[in-house]
Design a protein around this motif. Structure first.
Motif, PDB file in Angstrom:
ATOM      1  N   PRO A  26       0.811  -1.221   0.000  1.00 26.01           N
ATOM      2  CA  PRO A  26       0.000   0.000   0.000  1.00 26.01           C
ATOM      3  C   PRO A  26       0.846   1.273   0.000  1.00 26.01           C
ATOM      4  O   PRO A  26       0.412   2.305  -0.524  1.00 26.01           O
ATOM      5  CB  PRO A  26      -0.840  -0.118   1.278  1.00 26.01           C
ATOM      6  N   ALA A  27       2.053   1.230   0.561  1.00 34.43           N
ATOM      7  CA  ALA A  27       2.917   2.411   0.549  1.00 34.43           C
ATOM      8  C   ALA A  27       3.341   2.755  -0.870  1.00 34.43           C
ATOM      9  O   ALA A  27       3.327   3.927  -1.275  1.00 34.43           O
ATOM     10  CB  ALA A  27       4.136   2.175   1.430  1.00 34.43           C
ATOM     11  N   VAL A  28       3.726   1.740  -1.632  1.00 35.33           N
ATOM     12  CA  VAL A  28       4.106   1.965  -3.030  1.00 35.33           C
ATOM     13  C   VAL A  28       2.902   2.425  -3.844  1.00 35.33           C
ATOM     14  O   VAL A  28       2.992   3.335  -4.676  1.00 35.33           O
ATOM     15  CB  VAL A  28       4.725   0.687  -3.631  1.00 35.33           C
ATOM     16  N   ARG A  29       1.741   1.801  -3.609  1.00 38.60           N
ATOM     17  CA  ARG A  29       0.531   2.214  -4.318  1.00 38.60           C
ATOM     18  C   ARG A  29       0.192   3.676  -4.001  1.00 38.60           C
ATOM     19  O   ARG A  29      -0.196   4.441  -4.886  1.00 38.60           O
ATOM     20  CB  ARG A  29      -0.639   1.296  -3.950  1.00 38.60           C
ATOM     21  N   ALA A  30       0.350   4.053  -2.738  1.00 37.83           N
ATOM     22  CA  ALA A  30       0.074   5.436  -2.355  1.00 37.83           C
ATOM     23  C   ALA A  30       0.963   6.403  -3.119  1.00 37.83           C
ATOM     24  O   ALA A  30       0.507   7.444  -3.617  1.00 37.83           O
ATOM     25  CB  ALA A  30       0.283   5.601  -0.849  1.00 37.83           C
ATOM     26  N   HIS A  31       2.243   6.060  -3.232  1.00 43.12           N
ATOM     27  CA  HIS A  31       3.185   6.918  -3.955  1.00 43.12           C
ATOM     28  C   HIS A  31       2.767   7.070  -5.417  1.00 43.12           C
ATOM     29  O   HIS A  31       2.785   8.191  -5.976  1.00 43.12           O
ATOM     30  CB  HIS A  31       4.585   6.318  -3.859  1.00 43.12           C
ATOM     31  N   MET A  32       2.379   5.964  -6.027  1.00 38.10           N
ATOM     32  CA  MET A  32       1.985   6.021  -7.446  1.00 38.10           C
ATOM     33  C   MET A  32       0.672   6.789  -7.630  1.00 38.10           C
ATOM     34  O   MET A  32       0.523   7.551  -8.589  1.00 38.10           O
ATOM     35  CB  MET A  32       1.871   4.601  -8.015  1.00 38.10           C
ATOM     36  N   LEU A  33      -0.271   6.585  -6.723  1.00 40.68           N
ATOM     37  CA  LEU A  33      -1.526   7.333  -6.809  1.00 40.68           C
ATOM     38  C   LEU A  33      -1.269   8.832  -6.634  1.00 40.68           C
ATOM     39  O   LEU A  33      -1.904   9.669  -7.298  1.00 40.68           O
ATOM     40  CB  LEU A  33      -2.508   6.836  -5.742  1.00 40.68           C
ATOM     41  N   TYR A  61      -1.690   5.370   2.262  1.00 36.43           N
ATOM     42  CA  TYR A  61      -0.660   5.668   3.264  1.00 36.43           C
ATOM     43  C   TYR A  61      -1.138   5.247   4.656  1.00 36.43           C
ATOM     44  O   TYR A  61      -0.367   4.683   5.454  1.00 36.43           O
ATOM     45  CB  TYR A  61      -0.323   7.155   3.269  1.00 36.43           C
ATOM     46  N   LEU A  62      -2.412   5.503   4.973  1.00 38.69           N
ATOM     47  CA  LEU A  62      -2.951   5.105   6.272  1.00 38.69           C
ATOM     48  C   LEU A  62      -2.985   3.588   6.412  1.00 38.69           C
ATOM     49  O   LEU A  62      -2.679   3.041   7.481  1.00 38.69           O
ATOM     50  CB  LEU A  62      -4.357   5.687   6.451  1.00 38.69           C
ATOM     51  N   ALA A  63      -3.345   2.899   5.327  1.00 38.15           N
ATOM     52  CA  ALA A  63      -3.354   1.435   5.361  1.00 38.15           C
ATOM     53  C   ALA A  63      -1.944   0.891   5.558  1.00 38.15           C
ATOM     54  O   ALA A  63      -1.730  -0.079   6.305  1.00 38.15           O
ATOM     55  CB  ALA A  63      -3.953   0.893   4.064  1.00 38.15           C
ATOM     56  N   ALA A  64      -0.972   1.523   4.908  1.00 38.71           N
ATOM     57  CA  ALA A  64       0.413   1.084   5.063  1.00 38.71           C
ATOM     58  C   ALA A  64       0.899   1.319   6.494  1.00 38.71           C
ATOM     59  O   ALA A  64       1.584   0.468   7.075  1.00 38.71           O
ATOM     60  CB  ALA A  64       1.304   1.824   4.067  1.00 38.71           C
ATOM     61  N   ALA A  65       0.530   2.465   7.076  1.00 35.41           N
ATOM     62  CA  ALA A  65       0.948   2.762   8.449  1.00 35.41           C
ATOM     63  C   ALA A  65       0.380   1.738   9.429  1.00 35.41           C
ATOM     64  O   ALA A  65       1.037   1.363  10.408  1.00 35.41           O
ATOM     65  CB  ALA A  65       0.496   4.170   8.834  1.00 35.41           C
ATOM     66  N   ALA A  66      -0.834   1.277   9.168  1.00 31.00           N
ATOM     67  CA  ALA A  66      -1.459   0.289  10.054  1.00 31.00           C
ATOM     68  C   ALA A  66      -0.732  -1.046  10.011  1.00 31.00           C
ATOM     69  O   ALA A  66      -0.764  -1.813  10.983  1.00 31.00           O
ATOM     70  CB  ALA A  66      -2.924   0.098   9.664  1.00 31.00           C
ATOM     71  N   ARG A  67      -0.063  -1.332   8.891  1.00 30.34           N
ATOM     72  CA  ARG A  67       0.647  -2.605   8.756  1.00 30.34           C
ATOM     73  C   ARG A  67       2.115  -2.513   9.166  1.00 30.34           C
ATOM     74  O   ARG A  67       2.741  -3.539   9.439  1.00 30.34           O
ATOM     75  CB  ARG A  67       0.587  -3.094   7.306  1.00 30.34           C
ATOM     76  N   ALA A  68       2.674  -1.316   9.165  1.00 28.21           N
ATOM     77  CA  ALA A  68       4.102  -1.155   9.452  1.00 28.21           C
ATOM     78  C   ALA A  68       4.417  -1.585  10.877  1.00 28.21           C
ATOM     79  O   ALA A  68       3.642  -1.344  11.801  1.00 28.21           O
ATOM     80  CB  ALA A  68       4.520   0.290   9.219  1.00 28.21           C
ATOM     81  N   LEU A  69       5.573  -2.206  11.067  1.00 24.53           N
ATOM     82  CA  LEU A  69       5.959  -2.704  12.375  1.00 24.53           C
ATOM     83  C   LEU A  69       6.780  -1.689  13.165  1.00 24.53           C
ATOM     84  O   LEU A  69       6.665  -1.586  14.381  1.00 24.53           O
ATOM     85  CB  LEU A  69       6.767  -3.999  12.218  1.00 24.53           C
ATOM     86  N   GLY A  70       7.641  -0.941  12.482  1.00 25.50           N
ATOM     87  CA  GLY A  70       8.522  -0.007  13.164  1.00 25.50           C
ATOM     88  C   GLY A  70       7.900   1.360  13.366  1.00 25.50           C
ATOM     89  O   GLY A  70       7.239   1.880  12.465  1.00 25.50           O
ATOM     90  N   PRO A  71       8.083   1.977  14.534  1.00 24.19           N
ATOM     91  CA  PRO A  71       7.532   3.315  14.788  1.00 24.19           C
ATOM     92  C   PRO A  71       8.026   4.357  13.798  1.00 24.19           C
ATOM     93  O   PRO A  71       7.266   5.253  13.405  1.00 24.19           O
ATOM     94  CB  PRO A  71       8.013   3.625  16.215  1.00 24.19           C
TER      95      PRO A  71
END
Length: 419
Positions: free
Chosen positions: A374-381, A394-404
């Motif tokens: 989703p982070a890459v998709r956000a960048h392309m969108l 970007y919000l979906a990617a943040a929800a999946r990210a492990l590191g703060p």
């Protein structure tokens, strides 16, 4: 000699000492424990009194400790026989200052061979990747269990159990202290490269903890890969891995800002790139590529070289990067490579083409749970002008990210797009 100099010396000598003990006595687990105790003793004593032969001193102290350990594990009758059999030769205790050979009659080449054998042994196929990493850092890197635990942000007791299980698995496998034969040697070298790559990756883009970068881990990965490159100087993939690490590490200072937040490639201050590492990495990969078959680490190094040498993001040769990723997909097809290929295609042919590649990748369900999709998709969108769609991704990617650190970056990108 300063404390940092002594620390560097101890880490250089650690695998040589352990290799000498294991080659002579067997008992990998006991030899490893004895070596660690000798290293700790040296760290306390050497700042005030550095011996004439540091390696001989370590081998002597570790050998005596090993005998003590073996005595404790054996019956009285067998203990006396073993001690008599394993009494240290005189040349190990006080090697001549002008000797052309190393301590114990070993040449420097012999110690190098021992270090390579240790790397292969620590990356034995009987071990999990996590155990291979821990044992490599302990036995070849000379790190204490506490240092390794802190590096991977786990309790020391957890790391102790992991290393203990790894040594038990080595013993149960019956592996000899020798280079693997034939094809097994090439397979084991690939495992060693993978372990070093994983250590570097965790240091360069930490999956846990408050910081994006773990310079202690990336530096140790580079140091160990330099050791390996000296041991097998004509292997193009070893050179490729070292080149990739150096070229990637060269950009480290530009990857975060004063708040420890991620700075994307397009916004990085390239004057912060380390020109010495760039030059060394480019020289390594330039020499390695013509030598034979091109492997995945060489291709990654070539990609890293283009990024490191580009004057700006706008002047980056994305078409060449996309072509290199296409080659990499043919020999090392994995979701991360496919994602990076999609980004390169989007930058060279347009975001719509990149989004099509992402849709195909998503259909394969290999990276559905990973935050990078989703982070890459956000960048392309965002590149297409779809700000609302980009913000949601970007919000979906943040929800999946492990590191703060990754979460903070992704949330900041989403906030920037909010109307």
């Amino acid at each position: 000699m300063t404390a940092p100099d002594i620390e560097d010396l101890l880490r250089e000598l650690a695998p040589q000492v352990l290799g000498a003990l294991v080659r002579r006595y067997g008992h990998f687990d006991a030899c490893e424990e004895a070596t660690q105790e000798a290293l700790l003793a040296a760290a306390l004593q050497w700042p005030g009194d550095l011996p004439n032969s540091p390696r001989g001193w370590l081998i002597t102290v570790a050998s005596r400790r090993l005998i003590d350990l073996l005595r404790a594990d054996q019956s009285r009758s067998r203990r006396e026989q073993t001690v008599a059999q394993w009494t240290l030769p005189e040349q190990w205790v006080a090697p001549p200052a002008d000797a052309r050979l190393g301590e114990g009659g070993h040449s420097d080449d012999h110690y190098s061979d021992d270090t390579l054998v240790l790397l292969f042994l620590c990356c034995h196929p009987a071990l999990s990747a996590a155990s291979q990493i821990a044992l490599t850092l302990r036995a070849v890197g000379g790190l204490t269990t506490g240092e390794i635990a802190r590096a991977f942000l786990v309790p020391e007791a957890t790391m102790t159990r992991r290393i203990t299980r790894a040594k038990q698995a080595i013993r149960a496998s019956g592996a000899a202290f020798a280079l693997p034969p034939g094809d097994a040697q090439a397979e084991r070298l690939a495992a060693v490269l993978h372990v070093l790559y994983l250590i570097f990756t965790e240091g360069y883009a930490a999956t846990s903890g408050p910081s994006l970068l773990r310079p202690d881990l990336s530096a140790e990965a580079i140091r160990l890969t330099r050791v390996l490159q000296r041991l097998v100087p004509h292997d193009s993939e070893v050179a490729g891995l070292l080149a990739m690490m150096l070229l990637t590490e060269a950009r480290a200072a530009a990857r975060t800002d004063e708040y420890n937040s991620l700075v994307p490639l397009a916004e990085q201050d390239r004057s912060l790139y380390r020109s010495d590492l760039v030059a060394e990495g480019v020289a390594l990969i330039t020499e390695a590529l013509p030598r034979g078959a091109t492997g995945p680490y060489q291709l990654q190094a070539a990609i890293a070289a283009i990024h490191a040498e580009s004057p700006s993001a706008a002047e980056t040769d994305w078409a060449q990067i996309a072509a290199l990723y296409a080659l990499l997909l043919q020999i090392a097809d994995n979701p991360v490579v496919a994602l990076n290929h999609a980004v390169a295609v989007a930058m060279s042919e347009g975001p719509t083409v990149g989004l099509d590649l992402l849709t195909r990748l998503e259909a394969g369900k290999r990276v559905v749970s990973d935050h990078r999709l989703p982070a890459v998709r956000a960048h392309m969108l965002e590149l297409t002008g779809d700000r609302d769609g980009a913000r949601r991704c970007y919000l979906a990617a943040a929800a999946r990210a492990l590191g703060p650190a990754q979460q903070r970056y992704l949330l900041s990108r989403a906030a920037r797009l909010q109307d």
